[in-house]
Design an enzyme around this catalytic site. Structure first.
Site, PDB file in Angstrom:
ATOM      1  N   ASN A 102     -10.353   0.694  -0.106  1.00  0.00           N
ATOM      2  CA  ASN A 102      -9.403   0.454   0.986  1.00  0.00           C
ATOM      3  C   ASN A 102      -9.989   0.809   2.351  1.00  0.00           C
ATOM      4  O   ASN A 102     -10.532   1.903   2.515  1.00  0.00           O
ATOM      5  CB  ASN A 102      -8.159   1.324   0.795  1.00  0.00           C
ATOM      6  CG  ASN A 102      -7.369   0.950  -0.437  1.00  0.00           C
ATOM      7  OD1 ASN A 102      -7.764   0.080  -1.210  1.00  0.00           O
ATOM      8  ND2 ASN A 102      -6.239   1.609  -0.628  1.00  0.00           N
ATOM      9  N   VAL A 103      -9.819  -0.101   3.302  1.00  0.00           N
ATOM     10  CA  VAL A 103     -10.311   0.133   4.661  1.00  0.00           C
ATOM     11  C   VAL A 103      -9.221  -0.237   5.659  1.00  0.00           C
ATOM     12  O   VAL A 103      -8.718  -1.357   5.644  1.00  0.00           O
ATOM     13  CB  VAL A 103     -11.563  -0.732   4.954  1.00  0.00           C
ATOM     14  CG1 VAL A 103     -12.035  -0.539   6.381  1.00  0.00           C
ATOM     15  CG2 VAL A 103     -12.690  -0.422   3.973  1.00  0.00           C
ATOM     16  N   ASN A 104      -8.873   0.704   6.499  1.00  0.00           N
ATOM     17  CA  ASN A 104      -7.895   0.420   7.545  1.00  0.00           C
ATOM     18  C   ASN A 104      -8.371   0.950   8.900  1.00  0.00           C
ATOM     19  O   ASN A 104      -8.564   0.196   9.850  1.00  0.00           O
ATOM     20  CB  ASN A 104      -6.531   1.032   7.172  1.00  0.00           C
ATOM     21  CG  ASN A 104      -5.441   0.658   8.144  1.00  0.00           C
ATOM     22  OD1 ASN A 104      -5.562  -0.339   8.870  1.00  0.00           O
ATOM     23  ND2 ASN A 104      -4.379   1.434   8.197  1.00  0.00           N
ATOM     24  N   GLY A 122      -9.300   5.600   1.685  1.00  0.00           N
ATOM     25  CA  GLY A 122     -10.014   6.262   2.780  1.00  0.00           C
ATOM     26  C   GLY A 122     -11.432   5.758   2.931  1.00  0.00           C
ATOM     27  O   GLY A 122     -12.362   6.531   3.146  1.00  0.00           O
ATOM     28  N   GLY A 144      -8.214   7.952   7.388  1.00  0.00           N
ATOM     29  CA  GLY A 144      -8.622   8.236   8.779  1.00  0.00           C
ATOM     30  C   GLY A 144     -10.124   8.452   8.854  1.00  0.00           C
ATOM     31  O   GLY A 144     -10.816   8.413   7.835  1.00  0.00           O
ATOM     32  N   ASP A 192       0.857  -1.190   0.000  1.00  0.00           N
ATOM     33  CA  ASP A 192       0.000   0.000   0.000  1.00  0.00           C
ATOM     34  C   ASP A 192       0.898   1.247   0.000  1.00  0.00           C
ATOM     35  O   ASP A 192       1.795   1.370   0.849  1.00  0.00           O
ATOM     36  CB  ASP A 192      -0.869  -0.054   1.267  1.00  0.00           C
ATOM     37  CG  ASP A 192      -2.000   0.952   1.253  1.00  0.00           C
ATOM     38  OD1 ASP A 192      -2.384   1.412   0.164  1.00  0.00           O
ATOM     39  OD2 ASP A 192      -2.522   1.256   2.350  1.00  0.00           O
ATOM     40  N   HIS A 193       0.675   2.161  -0.925  1.00  0.00           N
ATOM     41  CA  HIS A 193       1.439   3.415  -1.014  1.00  0.00           C
ATOM     42  C   HIS A 193       2.954   3.194  -1.047  1.00  0.00           C
ATOM     43  O   HIS A 193       3.701   3.833  -0.287  1.00  0.00           O
ATOM     44  CB  HIS A 193       1.090   4.360   0.150  1.00  0.00           C
ATOM     45  CG  HIS A 193      -0.311   4.857   0.100  1.00  0.00           C
ATOM     46  ND1 HIS A 193      -0.724   5.850  -0.764  1.00  0.00           N
ATOM     47  CD2 HIS A 193      -1.412   4.478   0.782  1.00  0.00           C
ATOM     48  CE1 HIS A 193      -2.021   6.070  -0.586  1.00  0.00           C
ATOM     49  NE2 HIS A 193      -2.475   5.251   0.334  1.00  0.00           N
ATOM     50  N   SER A 227     -12.812   4.117   5.334  1.00  0.00           N
ATOM     51  CA  SER A 227     -13.371   4.120   6.696  1.00  0.00           C
ATOM     52  C   SER A 227     -14.289   5.310   6.906  1.00  0.00           C
ATOM     53  O   SER A 227     -13.922   6.444   6.597  1.00  0.00           O
ATOM     54  CB  SER A 227     -12.244   4.190   7.736  1.00  0.00           C
ATOM     55  OG  SER A 227     -11.479   3.016   7.693  1.00  0.00           O
TER      56      SER A 227
HETATM   57  P1  13P Z   1      -8.750   4.419   5.936  1.00  0.00           P
HETATM   58  O1  13P Z   1      -7.727   4.192   7.010  1.00  0.00           O
HETATM   59  O2  13P Z   1      -9.355   5.768   5.982  1.00  0.00           O
HETATM   60  O3  13P Z   1      -9.769   3.335   5.885  1.00  0.00           O
HETATM   61  O4  13P Z   1      -7.960   4.377   4.532  1.00  0.00           O
HETATM   62  C1  13P Z   1      -7.289   3.208   4.178  1.00  0.00           C
HETATM   63  C2  13P Z   1      -6.528   3.394   2.927  1.00  0.00           C
HETATM   64  O5  13P Z   1      -6.921   4.127   2.046  1.00  0.00           O
HETATM   65  C3  13P Z   1      -5.259   2.658   2.767  1.00  0.00           C
HETATM   66  O6  13P Z   1      -4.540   3.053   1.645  1.00  0.00           O
END
Ligand code: 13P
Length: 284
Positions: free
Chosen positions: A230-232, A209, A181, A82-83, A211
């Protein structure tokens, strides 16, 4: 089943209008929660690993956990950087067993971003590894990456289309108004940008992003052409809240399994819900 490239499922996601979730892996419990949720939903998925998470877990453990999940589940799972910040880190991940990489050249000018991304695509493609590129800057904080909301710039559709045509990436992250975030208010997603780009290129648009984005906004984004989300942070919050609850209620707890088991269950519930919302259930 071995780890697979995102091309194993993203073309179908684009054609059938569903999105495959990238759930970031931060430790063993994240890896387990994700694969358990996906097994119950019979869904393909992507383990996203940031450079910070890679440093935390170690590359050998990261690959071993993802491979164990693929073997145990039989599901199509991609292990995705990721990134990624450089050609070198992307190659290091591929050598270690990653099946997919993101090269994030969004902080470079367009020409340089295209040139650098092209190099990663050329090398990755030769090894059957898929590549995600990024255009425009996505706001918020993700690990060591921090972009002020004022500095976040939306992607320009014509540039995104040219970026795809010149690089040949397998999916394209474009800044459309979401941020890494949790959100203070509601994100203002520019569906018109997603639609314009997705209509003009054969690969899916990626929504970073994920989330805290309202369900309806997710549905509209997928309709417009998003095929990877993407969800983190939502999982990090679910994990930490569950741990806080156990430790807050009982100061005597010392066995990590006593708080990590509910933490894992909380993340699994979040992921199952996302998989259904994204429509990737029963698409394995
Ligand atoms: P969030 O943490 O906002 O879900 O974003 C995750 C993300 O985009 C990882 O690249």
């Amino acid at each position: 089943m071995p780890l697979v490239s995102m091309n194993e499922f993203l073309p179908r996601a684009k054609a059938n209008k569903f999105a495959v979730g990238q759930f970031n892996m931060n430790n063993l419990e994240f890896a387990q929660a994700t694969v358990e949720a996906a097994m119950e939903e019979n869904s393909p998925f992507i383990y996203g690993v940031s450079e910070g998470a890679l440093k935390y877990m170690g590359i050998e453990f990261t690959v071993a956990m993802a491979e164990a999940a693929a073997k145990k589940s039989g599901l199509p799972i991609a292990l995705h950087l990721d990134h990624g910040s450089s050609f070198e880190v992307a190659m290091k991940c591929i050598r270690a067993g990653f099946s997919s990489v993101m090269f994030d050249g969004s902080h470079y000018g367009l020409e340089e971003n295209i040139a650098l991304t092209k190099e990663v695509v050329k090398a990755a493609r030769a090894m059957g590894v898929s590549v995600e590129g990024e255009l425009g800057t996505i706001g918020g904080v993700e690990d060591d990456l921090s972009v002020d909301e004022e500095d976040a710039t939306l992607a320009k559709p014509e540039e995104a289309i040219r970026f795809y045509e010149e690089t040949g990436v397998d999916c394209l992250a474009i800044a459309v108004g979401t941020a890494h975030g949790m959100y203070k208010g509601e994100p203002k997603i520019h569906y018109d940008i997603i639609q314009k780009v997705a209509d003009a290129i054969p690969v899916p648009v990626v929504l970073h992003g994920g989330s805290g984005v309202p369900d309806e906004a997710i549905r509209l984004s997928i309709q417009a052409g998003v095929g990877k989300i993407n969800v983190n942070t939502e999982n990090q919050v679910a994990c930490t809240n569950a741990i806080r609850e156990v430790l807050g209620a009982n100061a005597e707890v010392f066995d990590p399994r006593k708080y990590l088991t509910p933490a894992r269950s909380a993340m699994k519930a979040v992921i199952q819900e996302k998989i259904r919302l994204f429509g990737s259930n029963n698409q394995a």
